[in-house]
Design a protein around this motif. Structure first.
Motif, PDB file in Angstrom:
ATOM      1  N   ALA A 110      15.141  19.718  -8.095  1.00 62.95           N
ATOM      2  CA  ALA A 110      14.966  19.513  -6.644  1.00 62.95           C
ATOM      3  C   ALA A 110      13.505  19.743  -6.256  1.00 62.95           C
ATOM      4  CB  ALA A 110      15.887  20.446  -5.873  1.00 62.95           C
ATOM      5  N   SER A 111      12.839  20.700  -6.913  1.00 63.85           N
ATOM      6  CA  SER A 111      11.434  20.971  -6.619  1.00 63.85           C
ATOM      7  C   SER A 111      10.555  19.790  -7.039  1.00 63.85           C
ATOM      8  CB  SER A 111      10.988  22.260  -7.316  1.00 63.85           C
ATOM      9  OG  SER A 111       9.636  22.507  -7.034  1.00 63.85           O
ATOM     10  N   LEU A 112      10.859  19.201  -8.209  1.00 67.15           N
ATOM     11  CA  LEU A 112      10.098  18.007  -8.632  1.00 67.15           C
ATOM     12  C   LEU A 112      10.298  16.877  -7.621  1.00 67.15           C
ATOM     13  CD1 LEU A 112      10.785  17.802 -12.500  1.00 67.15           C
ATOM     14  CD2 LEU A 112       8.962  19.018 -11.323  1.00 67.15           C
ATOM     15  N   GLN A 113      11.522  16.766  -7.132  1.00 70.37           N
ATOM     16  CA  GLN A 113      11.843  15.731  -6.142  1.00 70.37           C
ATOM     17  C   GLN A 113      10.988  15.905  -4.883  1.00 70.37           C
ATOM     18  OE1 GLN A 113      14.196  13.622  -7.149  1.00 70.37           O
ATOM     19  NE2 GLN A 113      14.132  12.309  -5.331  1.00 70.37           N
ATOM     20  N   LYS A 114      10.800  17.172  -4.470  1.00 65.72           N
ATOM     21  CA  LYS A 114      10.028  17.456  -3.249  1.00 65.72           C
ATOM     22  C   LYS A 114       8.529  17.314  -3.464  1.00 65.72           C
ATOM     23  CE  LYS A 114      13.039  21.153  -1.775  1.00 65.72           C
ATOM     24  NZ  LYS A 114      13.114  22.603  -1.866  1.00 65.72           N
ATOM     25  N   ASN A 115       8.087  17.534  -4.700  1.00 69.18           N
ATOM     26  CA  ASN A 115       6.645  17.695  -4.917  1.00 69.18           C
ATOM     27  C   ASN A 115       5.949  16.581  -5.674  1.00 69.18           C
ATOM     28  OD1 ASN A 115       5.646  20.208  -3.697  1.00 69.18           O
ATOM     29  ND2 ASN A 115       7.311  21.137  -4.888  1.00 69.18           N
ATOM     30  N   ILE A 116       6.688  15.826  -6.497  1.00 74.62           N
ATOM     31  CA  ILE A 116       5.978  14.773  -7.256  1.00 74.62           C
ATOM     32  C   ILE A 116       6.631  13.396  -7.133  1.00 74.62           C
ATOM     33  CG2 ILE A 116       7.052  15.324  -9.493  1.00 74.62           C
ATOM     34  CD1 ILE A 116       4.298  14.586 -10.765  1.00 74.62           C
ATOM     35  N   SER A 117       7.933  13.336  -6.889  1.00 76.71           N
ATOM     36  CA  SER A 117       8.588  12.017  -6.917  1.00 76.71           C
ATOM     37  C   SER A 117       7.972  11.084  -5.866  1.00 76.71           C
ATOM     38  CB  SER A 117      10.094  12.151  -6.698  1.00 76.71           C
ATOM     39  OG  SER A 117      10.351  12.561  -5.367  1.00 76.71           O
ATOM     40  N   HIS A 118       7.667  11.622  -4.689  1.00 75.49           N
ATOM     41  CA  HIS A 118       7.153  10.728  -3.639  1.00 75.49           C
ATOM     42  C   HIS A 118       5.718  10.290  -3.909  1.00 75.49           C
ATOM     43  CE1 HIS A 118       5.418  14.304  -1.551  1.00 75.49           C
ATOM     44  NE2 HIS A 118       6.551  14.879  -1.882  1.00 75.49           N
ATOM     45  N   TYR A 119       4.955  11.068  -4.700  1.00 72.57           N
ATOM     46  CA  TYR A 119       3.610  10.606  -5.063  1.00 72.57           C
ATOM     47  C   TYR A 119       3.741   9.290  -5.837  1.00 72.57           C
ATOM     48  CZ  TYR A 119       1.019  14.931  -3.779  1.00 72.57           C
ATOM     49  OH  TYR A 119       0.421  15.982  -3.107  1.00 72.57           O
ATOM     50  N   TYR A 120       4.677   9.278  -6.805  1.00 73.70           N
ATOM     51  CA  TYR A 120       4.917   8.052  -7.585  1.00 73.70           C
ATOM     52  C   TYR A 120       5.520   6.959  -6.695  1.00 73.70           C
ATOM     53  CZ  TYR A 120       6.830   4.741 -10.912  1.00 73.70           C
ATOM     54  OH  TYR A 120       7.124   3.569 -11.570  1.00 73.70           O
ATOM     55  N   ASN A 121       6.582   7.305  -5.957  1.00 74.34           N
ATOM     56  CA  ASN A 121       7.321   6.280  -5.214  1.00 74.34           C
ATOM     57  C   ASN A 121       6.436   5.574  -4.188  1.00 74.34           C
ATOM     58  OD1 ASN A 121       9.593   6.934  -6.654  1.00 74.34           O
ATOM     59  ND2 ASN A 121      10.402   8.343  -5.113  1.00 74.34           N
ATOM     60  N   LEU A 122       5.629   6.336  -3.480  1.00 74.27           N
ATOM     61  CA  LEU A 122       4.761   5.705  -2.471  1.00 74.27           C
ATOM     62  C   LEU A 122       3.701   4.829  -3.135  1.00 74.27           C
ATOM     63  CD1 LEU A 122       4.596   8.718  -0.083  1.00 74.27           C
ATOM     64  CD2 LEU A 122       5.241   6.421   0.642  1.00 74.27           C
ATOM     65  N   ALA A 123       3.116   5.324  -4.217  1.00 81.95           N
ATOM     66  CA  ALA A 123       2.107   4.518  -4.918  1.00 81.95           C
ATOM     67  C   ALA A 123       2.747   3.235  -5.452  1.00 81.95           C
ATOM     68  CB  ALA A 123       1.485   5.323  -6.055  1.00 81.95           C
ATOM     69  N   HIS A 124       3.976   3.368  -5.977  1.00 83.40           N
ATOM     70  CA  HIS A 124       4.694   2.201  -6.516  1.00 83.40           C
ATOM     71  C   HIS A 124       4.914   1.146  -5.421  1.00 83.40           C
ATOM     72  CE1 HIS A 124       7.674  -0.122  -8.723  1.00 83.40           C
ATOM     73  NE2 HIS A 124       8.456  -0.026  -7.659  1.00 83.40           N
ATOM     74  N   TYR A 125       5.449   1.579  -4.290  1.00 87.04           N
ATOM     75  CA  TYR A 125       5.761   0.619  -3.232  1.00 87.04           C
ATOM     76  C   TYR A 125       4.504   0.102  -2.523  1.00 87.04           C
ATOM     77  CZ  TYR A 125      10.687   1.820  -3.846  1.00 87.04           C
ATOM     78  OH  TYR A 125      11.939   2.004  -4.369  1.00 87.04           O
ATOM     79  N   ALA A 126       3.436   0.903  -2.527  1.00 82.16           N
ATOM     80  CA  ALA A 126       2.193   0.472  -1.847  1.00 82.16           C
ATOM     81  C   ALA A 126       1.363  -0.470  -2.717  1.00 82.16           C
ATOM     82  CB  ALA A 126       1.340   1.701  -1.487  1.00 82.16           C
ATOM     83  N   LEU A 127       1.629  -0.468  -4.018  1.00 80.47           N
ATOM     84  CA  LEU A 127       0.723  -1.162  -4.948  1.00 80.47           C
ATOM     85  C   LEU A 127       0.450  -2.639  -4.613  1.00 80.47           C
ATOM     86  CD1 LEU A 127      -1.092  -0.961  -7.362  1.00 80.47           C
ATOM     87  CD2 LEU A 127       0.910  -1.222  -8.858  1.00 80.47           C
ATOM     88  N   PRO A 128       1.475  -3.445  -4.288  1.00 81.11           N
ATOM     89  CA  PRO A 128       1.164  -4.847  -3.987  1.00 81.11           C
ATOM     90  C   PRO A 128       0.130  -4.986  -2.860  1.00 81.11           C
ATOM     91  CG  PRO A 128       3.547  -4.488  -4.088  1.00 81.11           C
ATOM     92  CD  PRO A 128       2.903  -3.140  -4.186  1.00 81.11           C
ATOM     93  N   TYR A 129       0.173  -4.062  -1.901  1.00 84.43           N
ATOM     94  CA  TYR A 129      -0.727  -4.148  -0.739  1.00 84.43           C
ATOM     95  C   TYR A 129      -2.099  -3.574  -1.081  1.00 84.43           C
ATOM     96  CZ  TYR A 129       3.891  -5.055   0.902  1.00 84.43           C
ATOM     97  OH  TYR A 129       5.150  -5.599   1.008  1.00 84.43           O
ATOM     98  N   LEU A 130      -2.122  -2.526  -1.893  1.00 83.61           N
ATOM     99  CA  LEU A 130      -3.416  -1.969  -2.327  1.00 83.61           C
ATOM    100  C   LEU A 130      -4.162  -2.994  -3.181  1.00 83.61           C
ATOM    101  CD1 LEU A 130      -2.330   1.702  -3.211  1.00 83.61           C
ATOM    102  CD2 LEU A 130      -3.626   0.948  -1.191  1.00 83.61           C
ATOM    103  N   LYS A 131      -3.419  -3.794  -3.939  1.00 82.74           N
ATOM    104  CA  LYS A 131      -4.065  -4.851  -4.744  1.00 82.74           C
ATOM    105  C   LYS A 131      -4.774  -5.855  -3.836  1.00 82.74           C
ATOM    106  CE  LYS A 131      -1.401  -6.501  -8.227  1.00 82.74           C
ATOM    107  NZ  LYS A 131      -0.111  -6.760  -8.949  1.00 82.74           N
ATOM    108  N   GLN A 132      -4.142  -6.162  -2.702  1.00 80.84           N
ATOM    109  CA  GLN A 132      -4.736  -7.146  -1.774  1.00 80.84           C
ATOM    110  C   GLN A 132      -6.036  -6.644  -1.161  1.00 80.84           C
ATOM    111  OE1 GLN A 132      -1.691  -8.002   1.151  1.00 80.84           O
ATOM    112  NE2 GLN A 132      -0.365  -8.987  -0.364  1.00 80.84           N
ATOM    113  N   THR A 133      -6.123  -5.339  -0.903  1.00 86.17           N
ATOM    114  CA  THR A 133      -7.287  -4.798  -0.184  1.00 86.17           C
ATOM    115  C   THR A 133      -8.284  -4.100  -1.119  1.00 86.17           C
ATOM    116  OG1 THR A 133      -6.112  -2.717   0.181  1.00 86.17           O
ATOM    117  CG2 THR A 133      -5.973  -4.362   1.958  1.00 86.17           C
TER     118      THR A 133
END
Ligand code: NAP
Length: 260
Positions: A110-133
């Motif tokens: 649960a601690s990993l879920q709170k502290n690291i999972s969203h770092y990956y998940n947000l970067a993953h979902y943002a990547l197509p848009y970060l590539k554009q800019t």
């Protein structure tokens, strides 16, 4: 120095309080648009209102970032609203005291879920848009990954993982011109810090002992000092800096212990 952030769009997780609040405000002061992603609508709105009152641009999106769907929603919201993402600041985290002895396998995950999972998940979902800019990513880590703290296995593992992901993502994203860096705070007075110090026996004595050991000026780092480095790394002014782990800590993590 013009950081060139005008009308560019930056997501700041945990951007309503503490270090994240200072980053949100500085992005807006530099002419950027801050998207504050955090779990409390009320806290988010307070910071959005302060930014707007100061003449800046900001919006909020309420999200419990431990959930992958919520991370996707943050990215979808930002793109629908602004059509672009120029940078992601992965900042939200909690020093939740899940120890080897005091914790459990469930609490550790649960601690990993709170502290690291969203770092990956947000970067993953943002990547197509970060590539554009050719946008970039700045993570906020912790000195705990280098020094340990005791009784905080989940948080320490997450922060160590964030350092590793900084190098890993910097390599993977080279072909897209996306830079990835991490800023490491050590002792910064924020709501999280206050809660942590008050969880210890004799918090005042402990605080005085810590401050006395901070080499540079025997004082805590301010949230604004963390924000200054973060926003520099987000901006094109740091255009040849990637894969770096930068300590903004008054020398606390690395300087000679015998310094009085
Ligand atoms: P803070 O004062 O607690 O502010 C963090 C903000 O993020 C709060 O608004 C918090 O909401 C929100 N948040 C945390 N986890 C979230 C989640 N899963 N989903 C949605 N929102 C979430 O913390 P801080 O001291 O500014 O720390 C910011 C970062 O710096 C963290 O990554 C921390 O590990 C790192 N850091 C801080 C220090 C320090 O001395 N302060 C030292 C080393 C590293 P709630 O208020 O509702 O929890």
């Amino acid at each position: 120095m013009d950081l060139g952030l005008k009308d560019k769009v930056f997501i700041v997780t945990g951007g309503a309080k503490g270090i994240g609040e200072a980053i949100s405000k500085l992005i807006a002061a530099e002419g950027g648009i801050t998207v504050i992603a955090g779990r409390s609508t009320e806290d988010n709105n307070k910071t959005v209102e302060a930014i707007i009152a100061a003449g800046g641009q900001a919006v909020e999106v309420t999200a419990e970032l431990g959930e992958a769907d919520a991370c996707k929603r943050v990215i979808d919201f930002t793109v629908q609203r602004f059509g672009r993402i120029d940078g992601l600041v992965n900042n939200a985290g909690v020093n939740d005291g899940v120890g080897l002895e005091s914790g459990s396998p469930e609490k550790f995950m649960a601690s990993l879920q709170k502290n690291i999972s969203h770092y990956y998940n947000l970067a993953h979902y943002a990547l197509p848009y970060l590539k554009q800019t050719k946008g970039n990513i700045v993570n906020i880590g912790s000195k705990v990954a280098d020094t340990g703290q005791g009784n905080t296995s989940g948080y320490a593992a997450s922060k160590g993982g964030i350092n590793a992901l900084t190098r890993e993502w910097a390599v993977e994203l080279l072909p897209y011109g996306i830079r990835v860096n991490t800023v490491i705070p050590a002792e910064v007075w924020t709501p999280l810090y206050e809660t942590w110090i008050n969880s210890l026996p004799n918090p005042d004595e402990k605080l005085a002992a810590i401050v006395a050991k901070i080499p540079y000026e025997k004082r805590m780092t301010t949230s604004e000092e963390i924000a200054n480095m973060t926003v520099f790394l987000l901006s094109g002014v740091s255009s040849h800096t990637t894969g770096q782990i930068v300590y903004v800590d008054g020398g606390y993590t690395h300087l000679d212990r015998s310094i009085s």
